[in-house]
Write a protein that holds these residues in place. Structure first.
Motif, short mmCIF file in Angstrom:
data_model
loop_
_atom_site.label_atom_id
_atom_site.label_comp_id
_atom_site.label_asym_id
_atom_site.label_seq_id
_atom_site.Cartn_x
_atom_site.Cartn_y
_atom_site.Cartn_z
N ALA A 117 0.83 -1.20 0.00
CA ALA A 117 0.00 0.00 0.00
C ALA A 117 0.87 1.26 0.00
O ALA A 117 0.56 2.24 -0.70
CB ALA A 117 -0.94 0.00 1.21
N ALA A 118 1.96 1.25 0.75
CA ALA A 118 2.85 2.42 0.78
C ALA A 118 3.48 2.66 -0.58
O ALA A 118 3.54 3.82 -1.05
CB ALA A 118 3.94 2.22 1.85
N VAL A 119 3.93 1.61 -1.24
CA VAL A 119 4.50 1.75 -2.59
C VAL A 119 3.43 2.30 -3.54
O VAL A 119 3.68 3.21 -4.32
CB VAL A 119 5.07 0.41 -3.10
N GLY A 120 2.24 1.72 -3.47
CA GLY A 120 1.15 2.18 -4.33
C GLY A 120 0.79 3.63 -4.09
O GLY A 120 0.55 4.39 -5.05
N MET A 121 0.76 4.05 -2.83
CA MET A 121 0.45 5.45 -2.53
C MET A 121 1.52 6.37 -3.09
O MET A 121 1.21 7.44 -3.65
CB MET A 121 0.27 5.66 -1.03
N LEU A 122 2.78 5.99 -2.96
CA LEU A 122 3.87 6.80 -3.48
C LEU A 122 3.78 6.93 -5.00
O LEU A 122 3.83 8.04 -5.54
CB LEU A 122 5.22 6.21 -3.08
#
Length: 188
Positions: free
Chosen positions: A166-171
């Motif tokens: 999720a963090a990678v996707g948000m970035l």
């Protein structure tokens, strides 16, 4: 043991403990719906469906949000499913040993577990499309959260796989969405 190895071991223990907590959580009414959610999310199908609806019903701004969201999904999928999963090298959880109840199970993917591509794509679409149409953020965010949770609930990911995905996707979503807002002319 080095300090870094000790920290990683503790993080792994915490991850397995959280996985077990979710596995022991008794919510039989959620088993079938969350299995269906996690299966529907294969190949980013929900985000293609939402993009299609935005393209047909959302006018010029909706089409812009749809294209931006799908661009973010494409970049995220490439980044997560190629270099990050290869670098992560983490195997999928052993559901039988770690306590995910069999009624929740879906087909176990053959790819590496870290990070979660489902969570990454969900977050990327949500953030990028939400940058173009901020009114979408709450609904898309709720849908993305359900997809991410379903991956742990069905036993195919550890919690940290989902959180990092999720963090990678948000970035990536923020980078793609920000670029679309700054550099692509807004529809008239």
């Amino acid at each position: 043991m080095t300090r870094a190895a000790s920290v990683l071991r503790r993080l792994d223990e915490c991850d397995r403990w959280l996985y077990g907590v979710v596995g022991r959580w008794s919510a039989p009414l959620l088993d079938e719906p969350l299995r269906k959610v996690t299966q529907l999310a294969d190949f980013s199908k929900p985000w293609f469906l939402v993009a299609g609806a935005l393209g047909v019903l959302g006018g010029p701004r909706g089409r812009r949000a749809a294209v931006t969201g799908l661009a973010a999904v494409g970049v995220t999928s490439l980044v997560v499913n190629q270099p990050l999963k290869a670098l992560g090298g983490r195997r999928r959880p052993d559901r039988g040993v770690l306590g995910a109840p069999q009624p929740r199970w879906v087909r176990m993917p053959t790819s590496g577990a870290f990070p979660s591509g489902h969570a990454a794509s969900a977050a990327a679409f949500t953030v990028a499309a939400g940058d173009v149409l901020p009114a979408l953020r709450p609904v898309l965010g709720a849908a993305a959260s359900v997809v991410a949770f379903s991956r742990v609930y069905t036993g195919v990911h550890y919690p940290s796989d989902v959180l990092v995905g999720a963090a990678v996707g948000m970035l990536v979503g923020r980078l793609v969405g920000g670029a679309a807002v700054r550099w692509v002319p807004a529809p008239g």
